[in-house]
Write an enzyme that holds these catalytic residues in place. Structure first.
Site, PDB file in Angstrom:
ATOM      1  N   GLY A  14      70.217  54.626  64.276  1.00 39.90           N
ATOM      2  CA  GLY A  14      70.464  54.165  63.197  1.00 39.90           C
ATOM      3  C   GLY A  14      71.690  52.953  63.490  1.00 39.90           C
ATOM      4  N   ARG A  67      46.891  56.853  58.948  1.00 36.90           N
ATOM      5  CA  ARG A  67      47.978  55.831  58.857  1.00 36.90           C
ATOM      6  C   ARG A  67      47.998  55.215  57.563  1.00 36.90           C
ATOM      7  NH1 ARG A  67      50.474  53.577  63.409  1.00 36.90           N
ATOM      8  NH2 ARG A  67      48.744  54.496  64.944  1.00 36.90           N
ATOM      9  N   HIS A 111      63.968  43.538  68.147  1.00 41.15           N
ATOM     10  CA  HIS A 111      63.564  43.839  69.544  1.00 41.15           C
ATOM     11  C   HIS A 111      64.300  43.737  70.620  1.00 41.15           C
ATOM     12  CE1 HIS A 111      60.508  45.224  72.337  1.00 41.15           C
ATOM     13  NE2 HIS A 111      60.954  44.187  72.997  1.00 41.15           N
ATOM     14  N   ASP A 147      55.466  44.006  68.299  1.00 45.42           N
ATOM     15  CA  ASP A 147      56.416  42.954  68.850  1.00 45.42           C
ATOM     16  C   ASP A 147      55.972  41.352  68.856  1.00 45.42           C
ATOM     17  OD1 ASP A 147      58.222  45.089  68.932  1.00 45.42           O
ATOM     18  OD2 ASP A 147      57.571  45.501  71.032  1.00 45.42           O
TER      19      ASP A 147
HETATM   20  C1  GRF Z   1      67.235  48.697  69.127  1.00 43.95           C
HETATM   21  O1  GRF Z   1      67.441  48.539  70.259  1.00 43.95           O
HETATM   22  C2  GRF Z   1      66.147  47.834  68.414  1.00 43.95           C
HETATM   23  O2  GRF Z   1      66.186  46.609  69.023  1.00 43.95           O
HETATM   24  C3  GRF Z   1      64.886  48.499  68.828  1.00 43.95           C
HETATM   25  O3  GRF Z   1      65.285  49.701  68.850  1.00 43.95           O
HETATM   26  C4  GRF Z   1      66.456  50.152  68.842  1.00 43.95           C
HETATM   27  C5  GRF Z   1      66.999  50.845  67.820  1.00 43.95           C
HETATM   28  O4  GRF Z   1      68.236  51.283  67.821  1.00 43.95           O
HETATM   29  N1  GRF Z   1      63.775  48.269  67.779  1.00 43.95           N
HETATM   30  P1  GRF Z   1      69.091  51.834  66.512  1.00 43.95           P
HETATM   31  O5  GRF Z   1      68.554  52.901  65.907  1.00 43.95           O
HETATM   32  O6  GRF Z   1      69.351  50.558  65.482  1.00 43.95           O
HETATM   33  O7  GRF Z   1      70.632  52.400  67.081  1.00 43.95           O
END
Ligand code: GRF
Length: 217
Positions: A14, A67, A111, A147
Site C-alpha cells: 500500500g 468472481r 502499473h 493493464d
Molecule cells: C505498484 O508498483 C503498482 O504500480 C502495481 O503494484 C504495485 C503496488 O505497490 N500495480 P504498493 O502496494 O502501492 O506499494
C-alpha cells in the site's frame, strides 16, 4: 464544493495508497478517501488506512464461490460508502468486464511500466532483461483486459548502468507516488475525461519535456 469520495482497492503493502492518503490530507485536494478495501486480510496497506482513520474493509475473494459474487460484495461496499471514483493500487485480482463497465470512467489503475509495453507481472525484471533505457509507470482507466484501457498519464525514468530489478522498481515507485495523485486530481476536476475510447484533456493541462538516456550532455 463537496469533495469526491474515493475508494482504494489494495492487496499488499500500500505505498500508492499512502501517496493518495498524503495527497488527500492537503485541504486543496478535491477528493477524500471514503473507503479502503483489501482482498487480503494481512495486507500491510490496511494498517496505513487504519493509521489515517479511513474506513477499511476486508473482502477476501477466497470467501466467495465465484468472481461475480466477490464483485457483488465489492460493489455493495462501494455503493454503501457512496464512492465516486475507485483507484486500484496493487490490487491483485482481475476484474470482470461487467465490473469495469459499471465503473467506466471512474475506475483507474497504476502499473509500473510505460504501457502498452510490459503489461502483466515481473515487469522490472523483464525491462532489465530487455535492456530498455527508459522505463516508467502508467495511470489508466480500467477496461476488461488486464493493464489495458485508455491512458491518463505516464512518468518516465531512466534505466541506469548497474540497475537490477529492485533498484529500478524503487526509481519507478517514487514516480508512481507523484503520478497517481496527479492523475486522480485531473479526473476529479474533470480535466481528464474518458470520452468514447480515449482520454480528453482540458486546455489547461500541459505536456512535459523529453527524457533522453544516455544523456546527450
Ligand atoms: C505498484 O508498483 C503498482 O504500480 C502495481 O503494484 C504495485 C503496488 O505497490 N500495480 P504498493 O502496494 O502501492 O506499494
Amino acid at each position: 464544493m463537496a469533495k469526491a469520495r474515493i475508494a482504494v482497492l489494495i492487496s499488499g503493502r500500500g505505498t500508492n495508497l499512502q501517496a493518495l492518503i498524503d495527497a488527500c490530507a492537503d485541504p486543496d485536494f478535491p477528493g477524500e478517501l471514503a473507503l479502503v478495501i483489501s482482498n487480503r486480510p494481512n495486507a500491510k496497506g490496511l494498517e496505513r488506512a487504519g493509521d489515517a482513520g479511513i474506513q477499511r474493509e476486508i473482502i477476501d475473494h477466497k470467501d466467495f464461490d465465484n468472481r461475480q459474487d466477490f464483485e457483488a460484495a465489492l460493489n455493495d461496499a462501494l455503493k454503501t460508502a457512496k464512492v465516486d471514483f475507485v483507484c486500484l493500487a496493487g490490487f491483485m485480482r482481475v476484474l470482470t468486464n461487467e465490473f469495469a463497465s459499471d465503473w467506466r470512467g471512474r475506475l483507474i489503475n497504476i502499473h509500473p511500466s510505460l504501457l502498452p509495453s510490459f503489461e502483466g507481472l515481473h515487469v522490472h525484471e523483464r525491462m532489465i532483461e530487455a535492456g530498455v533505457k527508459i522505463a516508467g509507470c502508467t495511470v489508466h482507466f480500467v477496461s476488461a483486459e488486464v493493464d489495458n484501457g485508455p491512458i491518463i498519464g505516464q512518468a518516465a525514468v531512466p534505466v541506469l548502468p548497474g540497475d537490477d530489478a529492485e533498484k529500478l522498481a524503487a526509481r519507478i515507485l517514487e514516480q508512481e507516488h507523484r503520478l497517481y495523485p496527479a492523475c486522480l486530481r485531473l479526473l476529479i476536476d474533470g480535466k481528464a475525461r474518458l470520452t468514447g475510447g480515449s482520454v480528453v484533456y482540458d486546455e489547461s493541462v500541459k505536456g512535459a519535456g523529453a527524457l533522453i538516456n544516455p544523456s546527450l550532455a
